[in-house]
Write a protein that holds these residues in place. Sequence first.
Motif, short mmCIF file in Angstrom:
data_model
loop_
_atom_site.label_atom_id
_atom_site.label_comp_id
_atom_site.label_asym_id
_atom_site.label_seq_id
_atom_site.Cartn_x
_atom_site.Cartn_y
_atom_site.Cartn_z
N UNK A 46 0.80 -1.21 0.00
CA UNK A 46 0.00 0.00 0.00
C UNK A 46 0.84 1.26 0.00
N UNK A 47 0.23 2.35 0.44
CA UNK A 47 0.91 3.64 0.46
C UNK A 47 2.10 3.66 1.41
N UNK A 48 1.97 2.99 2.54
CA UNK A 48 3.09 3.00 3.48
C UNK A 48 4.33 2.36 2.83
N UNK A 49 4.11 1.40 1.96
CA UNK A 49 5.22 0.78 1.26
C UNK A 49 5.81 1.65 0.17
N UNK A 50 4.95 2.35 -0.53
CA UNK A 50 5.44 3.18 -1.63
C UNK A 50 5.95 4.53 -1.16
N UNK A 51 5.52 4.99 0.00
CA UNK A 51 5.89 6.33 0.47
C UNK A 51 6.97 6.35 1.55
N UNK A 52 7.26 5.19 2.13
CA UNK A 52 8.26 5.14 3.20
C UNK A 52 9.18 3.95 2.98
N UNK A 53 10.19 3.84 3.80
CA UNK A 53 11.02 2.64 3.79
C UNK A 53 10.69 1.77 5.01
N UNK A 54 9.44 1.88 5.47
CA UNK A 54 9.03 1.22 6.70
C UNK A 54 8.74 -0.25 6.60
N UNK A 55 8.55 -0.75 5.39
CA UNK A 55 8.27 -2.18 5.25
C UNK A 55 9.10 -2.74 4.10
N UNK A 56 9.24 -4.04 4.12
CA UNK A 56 10.00 -4.71 3.06
C UNK A 56 9.05 -5.18 1.98
N UNK A 57 9.31 -4.75 0.77
CA UNK A 57 8.46 -5.11 -0.37
C UNK A 57 9.18 -6.18 -1.18
N UNK A 58 8.46 -7.26 -1.46
CA UNK A 58 9.03 -8.38 -2.19
C UNK A 58 8.13 -8.73 -3.36
N UNK A 59 8.75 -8.95 -4.49
CA UNK A 59 8.02 -9.39 -5.68
C UNK A 59 7.64 -10.86 -5.48
N UNK A 60 6.39 -11.12 -5.24
CA UNK A 60 5.95 -12.48 -4.96
C UNK A 60 5.94 -13.37 -6.19
N UNK A 61 6.16 -12.79 -7.37
CA UNK A 61 6.28 -13.63 -8.56
C UNK A 61 7.70 -14.19 -8.69
N UNK A 62 8.60 -13.79 -7.80
CA UNK A 62 9.96 -14.31 -7.77
C UNK A 62 10.12 -15.16 -6.51
N UNK A 63 9.81 -16.45 -6.59
CA UNK A 63 9.84 -17.30 -5.39
C UNK A 63 11.20 -17.33 -4.69
N UNK A 64 12.27 -17.25 -5.45
CA UNK A 64 13.61 -17.29 -4.83
C UNK A 64 13.84 -16.05 -3.98
N UNK A 65 13.48 -14.88 -4.50
CA UNK A 65 13.64 -13.64 -3.74
C UNK A 65 12.74 -13.64 -2.50
N UNK A 66 11.51 -14.10 -2.68
CA UNK A 66 10.57 -14.14 -1.56
C UNK A 66 11.09 -15.08 -0.47
#
Length: 120
Positions: A46-66
């Motif tokens: 959500x916005x907290x992810x796009x506007x801050x560095x407060x959470x870790x965002x992971x591309x869930x289509x990349x199982x290895x990275x997740x």
Amino acid sequence: FTRDVRREYLAADAFILPSIEEGDAIVTYEAAAYGLPVIASPVGAGRIGSETDGIDIVDTTDPTAFQAVLAAFALDPDLRLHRSRRARASVEAYDWSMVGPRSYASLHEYLSAQGSAAAG
């Protein structure tokens, strides 16, 4: 199902939302407010992810990275603590006591500009 969501947050080590479709996941803000480190997909962040560095965002289509992010969180309590503090600090800017006045000011400014344009 539980009626005591607070208990669930307090018992958790981290909050993970690998959602593929969300509007702006309130649950992400709730988890951060409880001081949980948050791992989320871009839409789950959500916005907290796009506007801050407060959470870790992971591309869930990349199982290895997740898997790598999950393993890092699982194996490193200091990382979880650092990320939980960062999430908690970031979410404070989204409390309604702060969002309400900012939204009101933005709306007032927009409507004032519209009124000036219509009168001119």
